[in-house]
Write an enzyme that holds these catalytic residues in place. Structure first.
Site, PDB file in Angstrom:
ATOM      1  CG  ASP A 166       1.271   0.101   1.225  1.00 25.78           C
ATOM      2  OD1 ASP A 166       1.207   1.087   0.464  1.00 25.78           O
ATOM      3  OD2 ASP A 166       0.505  -0.053   2.184  1.00 25.78           O
TER       4      ASP A 166
ATOM      5  CG  ASP B 272      -4.413   4.642   2.126  1.00 29.50           C
ATOM      6  OD1 ASP B 272      -4.558   3.528   1.586  1.00 29.50           O
ATOM      7  OD2 ASP B 272      -3.344   5.009   2.647  1.00 29.50           O
TER       8      ASP B 272
END
Length: 694
Positions: free
Chosen positions: A441, A498
């Site tokens: 990430d 997301d």
């Protein structure tokens, strides 16, 4: 003396020419030229006429336009010497290295001690032209801007398409009409970014997804880019791509752009999309085990967030496996004292409070359920509330008073001590446990862009991949925040957004397919009520939208009703049965006569089978569903079509379209010229149609 060169692929030709030993220009780029084309004749034919009120010759739109030539637009190179004085090179031809499908041109400015190299190569199978530029200096200089080799934009193009976006709203096409002046996109966030994907499409007049001429570009760099699409006062046009300007912070004697990937098409935007999809899948990505089918993911983030309990995670893993999951990914919250997003980034040690016996018991359970195990890291970041920051506050990138993002700061990845520390921590976990997957990430932008940061991240990834070649890596970056061919040469999957909202995903996936193939594009079935949009969608819609790409689940499976679990299991089984051929299929965006329908056709490499996904994103303006025209079929062949999700037909669909009752057999010509008639549907639904050539 004038010079010309050409390189050829199966479907395109690039011709470059140099007048009087000056920097070369692209004389022709397009469909393949005859082998006996008079290239010097092309150079002469390319010269535009002159009129009053202008210079007596046109400064070339060269592969690196020179300010010293009175060029009226953006130059391709801006640099200063060590004292800050601007340098204005006047390059002259030095040499050429030619080979089958590749070319390197070298030009020099002896007075300034500069050497410029332009590299070109055409892939004969994927139809991608790759180019990059290298600048060498005899003394250290400061680089402000270096474009990859510059291309002209076609005069038959009325508009350009580039891409904007935001978190949970990535890959938004932006259409801009050509006009005198420039469109400049300068992404200075320090990563590829939600805000500006490094791609550009130039459709010819009247081009659609399935027809007409187009060309397209992608800049394969993960540190922020600059794009210039400029129409000069005389009407000529240029396209420049490079690193975001001013991001080479140090004096140096050598600079190199990232690769610029380019392609031309006479089959509409799909021709460009297929070239990018194939080149990324077959040339850029390196698969740990190419023969292994893409596994169905389960990710625990939206099920538990930071609240980790080994017993609960085991229960969730069992249920995920029963639904068809083949890989379990343990997300954020397993390390340090990570109970929220304010602490512990940088402390990559298993939290003994949550995992008193380490990760072993959970991993053993996951593997006993037939799944492999993946884990989340955010290596480039640090929290102030962490052991790492306490020990090394000097490792933080940027000033002390910078604005934090998500309560975190960036580490200085250009520092080899930082990379050594991160490597040691990550390698220790990969060595201690059976881990085959990393979700990598990157949840905030840099305090200021710096190309050394990107090179440092690349170096760490390269080192880990060399040491653990069987581990697959996903580029997450808040979903969509770092997607480009540079990061994908080091990873095998991207988290596209997301947002697990199926309606938002339907559009995002559709537009991202202009560059990304199914095999690398992660898409998950989210919770019944989406955590990022608050909307609720039927499981049938959520599951089939996820099945368009690399499928996974990201919800608490304990929330599912029996009917939802049965639907998800059925769609997952279909995905597994089709994933092998679909992983190498071309994603073709369809031109729908109904603006409410977002549709695509995934066509196998041999053209023998396809699947159509037709999503109804909103209520149609008309009553009767308009026929959906397919593409790239054999006009003389017959195809059997079957509605895979026939059980999803609703009661208000009262007519008798043939697909409702069973398979139909139709010619390719009919399917491409008239189209397939779909049943009526509620919005936020999707039809899935399989087709086979008879």
């Amino acid at each position: 003396m004038n010079r010309v060169w050409r390189i050829d692929g199966a479907r395109q030709t690039l011709v470059l020419g140099s007048r009087e030993e000056r920097l070369a220009s692209v004389v022709y780029w397009g469909a393949a030229l005859p082998a006996d084309e008079d290239l010097l004749g092309l150079l002469d034919a390319d010269m535009p006429d002159l009129t009053g009120g202008m210079l007596d010759a046109y400064p070339e739109v060269s592969i690196c336009p020179e300010a010293s030539r009175s060029f009226p637009g953006e130059p391709g190179l801006v640099l200063t010497d060590a004292k800050g004085l601007h340098l204005a090179p006047r390059f002259r031809y030095e040499s050429a290295v030619e080979g089958e499908g590749h070319l390197v041109l070298t030009f020099v400015d002896d007075d300034l001690g500069l050497v410029y190299h332009a590299h070109f190569a055409i892939d004969p199978e994927t139809n991608i032209l790759q180019s990059h530029a290298v600048l060498e200096a005899s003394q250290p200089v400061r680089l402000h801007w270096l474009a990859a080799p510059v291309f002209p934009a076609p005069q038959s193009c009325d508009e350009m398409i580039d891409f904007a976006g935001r978190w949970c709203g990535e890959f938004q096409p932006v259409r801009t009409p050509w006009a005198t002046g420039g469109r400049v996109r300068n992404n200075r966030t320090g990563r590829t970014g939600h805000e500006a994907f490094p791609g550009l499409i130039l459709p010819g007049r009247g081009a659609t997804n399935t027809g007409g001429e187009a060309c397209a570009f992608h800049y394969g760099w993960s540190g922020g880019h600059r794009m210039v699409a400029e129409e000069l006062p005389d009407g000529r046009r240029q396209i420049q791509f490079g690193h975001a300007d001013g991001t080479e912070m140090a004096l140096a004697t050598r600079f190199e752009t990232a690769p610029l990937f380019s392609t031309v098409s006479d089959t509409g935007l799909n021709g460009c999309a297929v070239a990018f999809q194939r080149h990324l899948r077959d040339r850029i990505v390196t698969w740990p085990d190419p023969a292994r089918p893409r596994p169905v993911h389960y990710n625990c983030w939206e099920a538990v967030y930071f609240d980790h309990s080994v017993d609960e995670l085991k229960e969730i893993a069992t249920r995920a496996a029963a639904l068809g999951a083949e890989r379990f990914v343990l997300d954020d919250g397993w390390f340090g004292r990570r109970d929220d997003d304010t602490t512990s980034l940088g402390d990559w040690v298993v939290d003994a409070r949550k995992y008193p016996d380490g990760l072993g018991p959970l991993i053993d359970h996951v593997r006993s359920e037939g799944m492999t195990f993946g884990i989340w890291f955010e290596p480039e970041m640090v929290n102030v509330a962490s052991d790492l920051f306490d020990a090394h506050p000097d490792w933080r990138l940027g000033p002390d008073d910078q604005i934090p993002g998500r309560q975190q700061f960036c580490l200085d990845m250009a520092n080899p001590e930082v990379r050594d520390h991160l490597h040691a921590r990550i390698a220790a976990l990969l060595s201690a446990y059976e881990i085959d997957y990393i979700k990598w990430d990157h949840n905030r932008v840099l305090p200021a862009p710096d190309d050394a940061q990107t090179r440092g991240t690349y170096a760490l990834l390269d080192r880990l991949r060399a040491e653990f070649p069987g581990v697959e890596i996903e580029s997450c970056a808040s979903g969509g925040g770092r997607i480009d061919f540079g990061i994908l040469s080091r990873t095998q999957r991207v988290w596209l957004s997301d947002s697990n909202d199926a309606l938002e995903r339907l559009r995002i996936q559709h537009d991202a397919a202009l560059f990304l193939p199914m095999a690398v594009t992660g898409s998950h079935v989210g919770p019944r009520v989406c955590h990022t949009s608050g909307r609720s969608h039927d499981m049938r819609f959520r599951a089939w939208v996820a099945a368009e790409r690399h499928m996974g689940f990201e919800m608490d499976p304990r929330e599912l009703t029996d009917a939802e679990a049965a639907t998800l299991s059925r769609v997952t089984a279909w995905w597994k049965a089709t994933r092998d051929w679909r992983s190498t299929a071309d994603i073709l965006r369809l031109d729908s006569a109904d603006a409410s329908v977002i549709a695509e056709q995934q066509l196998s490499g041999d053209g023998a089978r396809f699947v159509v996904f037709a999503g109804l994103a909103q209520t149609s303006a008309q009553i009767a569903p308009r026929p959906l025209r397919l593409t790239r079929l054999d006009a003389s062949a017959r195809y059997r079509l079957n509605l895979v999700n026939r059980d999803d037909i609703v009661g208000l669909s009262r007519g008798t379209p043939a697909l409702k009752s069973g398979p139909v057999e139709l010619s390719g010509q009919y399917l491409m010229r008239h189209g397939v008639t779909l049943p009526w549907s509620f919005p936020d639904r999707i039809w899935v149609i399989e087709g086979k050539r008879l």
